[in-house]
Write an enzyme that holds these catalytic residues in place. Structure first.
Site, PDB file in Angstrom:
ATOM      1  N   LEU A  59       0.176  24.054 -53.610  1.00 43.09           N
ATOM      2  CA  LEU A  59       1.504  24.280 -54.175  1.00 43.09           C
ATOM      3  C   LEU A  59       2.009  23.085 -54.968  1.00 43.09           C
ATOM      4  CD1 LEU A  59       3.240  26.114 -51.216  1.00 43.09           C
ATOM      5  CD2 LEU A  59       2.411  27.108 -53.370  1.00 43.09           C
ATOM      6  N   GLU A  60       1.704  21.897 -54.508  1.00 38.73           N
ATOM      7  CA  GLU A  60       2.237  20.692 -55.145  1.00 38.73           C
ATOM      8  C   GLU A  60       1.503  20.304 -56.421  1.00 38.73           C
ATOM      9  OE1 GLU A  60       4.947  19.066 -54.545  1.00 38.73           O
ATOM     10  OE2 GLU A  60       5.510  19.975 -52.645  1.00 38.73           O
TER      11      GLU A  60
END
Length: 186
Positions: A59-60
């Site tokens: 996600l990051e």
């Protein structure tokens, strides 16, 4: 009972005993699994499920160790330099330099520790593992104070953090599935 962090738990033990080969998420992109050894090392040092660390990396940064956000977050786990300094200070570490946030093992070590702090905080406040993961993710993304206030009903998460929390909740729920409903792999 459930527990995801700080050596309290059956979840991490179950992971390490049954998934000795590494990250157990079959749909995790190669860009993330390329960092598997460093993810497993950081997760093991901080008693966190390595699949959760992999989800946060996905996600990051989508596995890009050199990722930089417009706001200044860096590396695989997109740490803000000020947050990294806080982590280093709280842990009593030395030899910190913001440039090191681009080093996968260093970034993962700091990020996994910080994620573990959020898990420890929120697993005491909710009833299920999934909710602990979701609120720890909200704290990781939007800050622990904002997440705690939102959980108490004394504030709202930003739109970005709300989306991040929902995506983490979905990916965590799908971690044992053959495919993800949101992550498309070749």
């Amino acid at each position: 009972d459930f527990c995801l962090s700080r050596g309290l738990g059956d979840v991490y033990k179950r992971q390490s005993e049954s998934d000795d080969a590494g990250i157990a998420i079959r749909w995790m992109p190669e860009s993330v699994t390329a960092h598997e050894d460093a993810i497993l090392g950081a997760a093991g040092r901080h008693d966190i499920d390595p699949d959760l660390v992999a989800i946060v990396v996905l996600l990051e940064s989508r596995g890009n160790a050199k990722a930089k956000s417009p706001t200044g977050a860096r590396g695989l786990m997109q740490l803000m330099p000020k947050t990294a300094e806080q982590i280093v200070s709280e842990r009593g570490l030395s030899d910190h330099d913001a440039q090191r946030l681009d080093e996968p093992a260093y970034n993962l070590d700091l990020g996994a520790w910080y994620l573990g702090q959020q898990l420890e905080r929120f697993e005491k406040l909710v009833d299920t593992e999934a909710e602990a993961v979701a609120w720890a993710a909200a704290a990781y993304n939007g800050g622990p104070s904002a997440a705690a206030a939102a959980l108490r009903g004394e504030g709202e998460l930003s739109d970005e953090t709300t989306r991040y929390q929902a995506m983490t909740r979905t990916l965590w729920a799908e971690r044992r599935a053959a495919k993800s409903s949101v992550v498309k792999t070749k």
